[in-house]
Design an enzyme around this catalytic site. Structure first.
Site, PDB file in Angstrom:
ATOM      1  CD  GLU A 164      -6.603   4.697   4.901  1.00  0.00           C
ATOM      2  OE1 GLU A 164      -5.889   3.829   4.251  1.00  0.00           O
ATOM      3  OE2 GLU A 164      -6.016   5.311   5.797  1.00  0.00           O
TER       4      GLU A 164
ATOM      5  CE1 TYR B 149       2.859   7.466  13.078  1.00  0.00           C
ATOM      6  CE2 TYR B 149       1.639   7.194  14.960  1.00  0.00           C
ATOM      7  CZ  TYR B 149       2.247   8.044  14.166  1.00  0.00           C
ATOM      8  OH  TYR B 149       2.665   9.139  14.360  1.00  0.00           O
TER       9      TYR B 149
ATOM     10  CG  HIS C 136      -4.929  10.611   3.142  1.00  0.00           C
ATOM     11  ND1 HIS C 136      -5.976  10.468   4.131  1.00  0.00           N
ATOM     12  CD2 HIS C 136      -4.035   9.763   3.545  1.00  0.00           C
ATOM     13  CE1 HIS C 136      -5.538   9.418   4.866  1.00  0.00           C
ATOM     14  NE2 HIS C 136      -4.562   8.773   4.486  1.00  0.00           N
TER      15      HIS C 136
ATOM     16  CB  THR D  88      -6.494   7.752   1.477  1.00  0.00           C
ATOM     17  OG1 THR D  88      -6.171   6.698   2.700  1.00  0.00           O
ATOM     18  CG2 THR D  88      -7.729   8.493   1.871  1.00  0.00           C
TER      19      THR D  88
ATOM     20  CG  ASP E 154      -5.811   0.267   3.700  1.00  0.00           C
ATOM     21  OD1 ASP E 154      -6.121  -0.711   4.540  1.00  0.00           O
ATOM     22  OD2 ASP E 154      -5.013   1.026   3.898  1.00  0.00           O
TER      23      ASP E 154
ATOM     24  CG  ASP F  17      -2.085   1.078   0.907  1.00  0.00           C
ATOM     25  OD1 ASP F  17      -2.413   1.493  -0.301  1.00  0.00           O
ATOM     26  OD2 ASP F  17      -2.707   1.211   1.900  1.00  0.00           O
TER      27      ASP F  17
HETATM   28 CA    CA Z   1      -4.152   2.763   3.061  1.00  0.00          CA
END
Ligand code: CA
Length: 441
Positions: free
Chosen positions: A212, A257, A147, A372, A246, A140
């Site tokens: 997304e 993250y 975004h 996105t 997504d 991805d």
């Molecule tokens: Ca994504």
């Protein structure tokens, strides 16, 4: 400007003997011819590849048996008859173009093939659709600069866009096994959540569930390990596009993250649309890459004149929502936003070439998400995270319900279509999926 790669299959006046394909606003006119994998619903029969035409599917197993095809096309049709789209993805672009031209001629009004192929059609509402191909790997990207900026602002108000963004097509390796097809229902995931003022996380159903709006790029012929793909050859390796939702658990994401990026916040499910719209069908809608004046030019390995002038794609994108209450009241889905893929900072070719630039081998059927796709305006956010400003400003729906993030029972529908002067409008069909309550703990 004259666009390259146009031929008689892009003639906007061409009509099909499949009457529904000629209807105004139809996603699947004769000029589209997207591929999908299907079988008759309720029949435990072999999957086969079909081509969407109007509200019908041309069954390529039956078409291979009954139609008249030159030998090289018969060879291309054999794996498709067996449900294998990866084989066509691996074929050279010239072969893909030849098959498109043959299918166009066969389905065109007045074709001598009509009598042979009339019973190779199945109504789409009688079909069950599966993932269109074997997706070996899924990556991805993050090509939507609006975004990236809006989301960056939520986390870093003073420094929304990280300094590498305008140099590197940012991406991460996703999870191919949890990619599902439109129509799927998926449960709200459990995960580690930590409130900002809490000392420790808890393991609980995610509360900030989001979608997304993305496109998925299917790789055509791959590259051998160690052999990068130059920009000049990128088009040869781009097979086609689908819509990609997504699904994202924002509260899980916020806690997990750093420092390695998304993990369990993303891989509990990703939904794609069933029809692969080929790059050949999208040829009339190519446009210049958008890169603001003063931004650094791409490094030479990511740059080409063709990419600058025609690497972009003018493709309208939309997100629609139908809540459980709307469904119960018989109310249709409502549109939450619209955007356009021409705003993407990096092109499809640059995603592919960057991915292979270190010698990483891509394979036919690999899926590359675009990230996105938000537009420049505040109401063009491609996720609820953006539209609700991080959950602070709930949206009000036409029936009075509000949403900061998704509720159980919500159906999210992504749509896309391309429209340009001198070309027939084509669409992608729906990418729809419904969020179910979390499984019992
Ligand atoms: Ca994504």
């Amino acid at each position: 400007m004259t666009l390259p790669n146009l031929d008689f299959t892009h003639d906007p006046a061409a009509q099909s003997w499949v009457a529904s394909a000629n209807a105004e606003g139809c996603d699947f006119p004769l000029q589209n011819l997207p591929y999908g994998r299907f079988r008759r619903a309720g029949h435990n029969e072999d999957w086969r590849i079909g081509v969407a035409i109007g509200d019908q599917i041309l069954d390529l197993r039956r078409a291979a048996e009954r139609g008249r095809w030159e030998t090289p096309l018969q060879v291309l049709l054999q794996p498709l008859a067996q449900g294998d789209l990866n084989a066509l993805m691996a074929a050279p672009k010239a072969a893909r173009v030849a098959l498109r031209q043959a299918l166009f001629r066969a389905l065109q009004a007045g074709s001598p093939q009509q009598a042979l192929l009339a019973d190779a059609l199945l109504a789409q509402h009688e079909a069950e659709l599966a993932l269109p191909c074997r997706i070996g790997d899924y990556t991805d990207f993050y090509t939507g600069i609006h975004h990236a900026t809006t989301v960056g602002k939520l986390f870093r108000p003073d420094n929304p866009l990280l300094p590498n963004y305008k140099w590197v097509p940012i991406g991460y390796h996703g999870r191919a096994s949890s990619i599902g097809i439109s129509g799927q229902q998926l449960h709200r995931p459990w995960g580690q959540l930590k409130a900002p003022d809490a000392d420790a996380p808890v393991f609980a159903p995610a509360k900030r569930l989001d979608y997304e709006l993305e496109l998925g790029l299917f790789v055509g012929p791959g590259n051998a390990l160690g052999e990068p793909i130059p920009m000049a050859q990128a088009d040869e390796h781009l097979f086609g596009l689908c819509l990609l939702n997504d699904w994202s658990a924002r509260d899980v994401q916020a806690w997990e993250y750093q420092p390695l990026g998304p993990f369990l916040a993303k891989n509990f499910g990703s939904t794609i649309s069933p029809w692969v719209v080929t790059m050949e069908a999208l040829a009339p809608f190519r446009c210049a890459q958008q890169r603001p004046e003063g931004d650094p030019p791409p490094l030479p390995y990511l740059d080409s004149e063709a990419n600058r002038s025609l690497g972009g794609l003018d493709l309208e994108l939309e997100v629609w929502l139908q809540t459980a209450a709307m469904r119960a009241a018989g109310e249709p889905a409502t549109r939450l936003m619209r955007s356009n893929f021409r705003h993407a900072y990096w092109t499809l070719a640059q995603m592919l070439v960057h991915h292979a630039s270190n010698g990483c081998n891509l394979q036919p059927g690999d899926l590359l998400g675009t990230g996105t796709q938000s537009g420049p305006a505040a109401d063009e956010g491609g996720s609820l995270l953006e539209l609700s400003q991080g959950g602070k400003q709930a949206l009000t729906l036409p029936n009075g319900e509000t949403r900061s993030f998704l509720q159980d029972g919500d159906t999210v529908i992504l749509r896309a279509h391309a429209q340009a002067g001198g070309a027939r409008r084509i669409g992608f069909g729906d990418c729809a999926a419904t969020l179910l309550a979390a499984r019992a703990g």
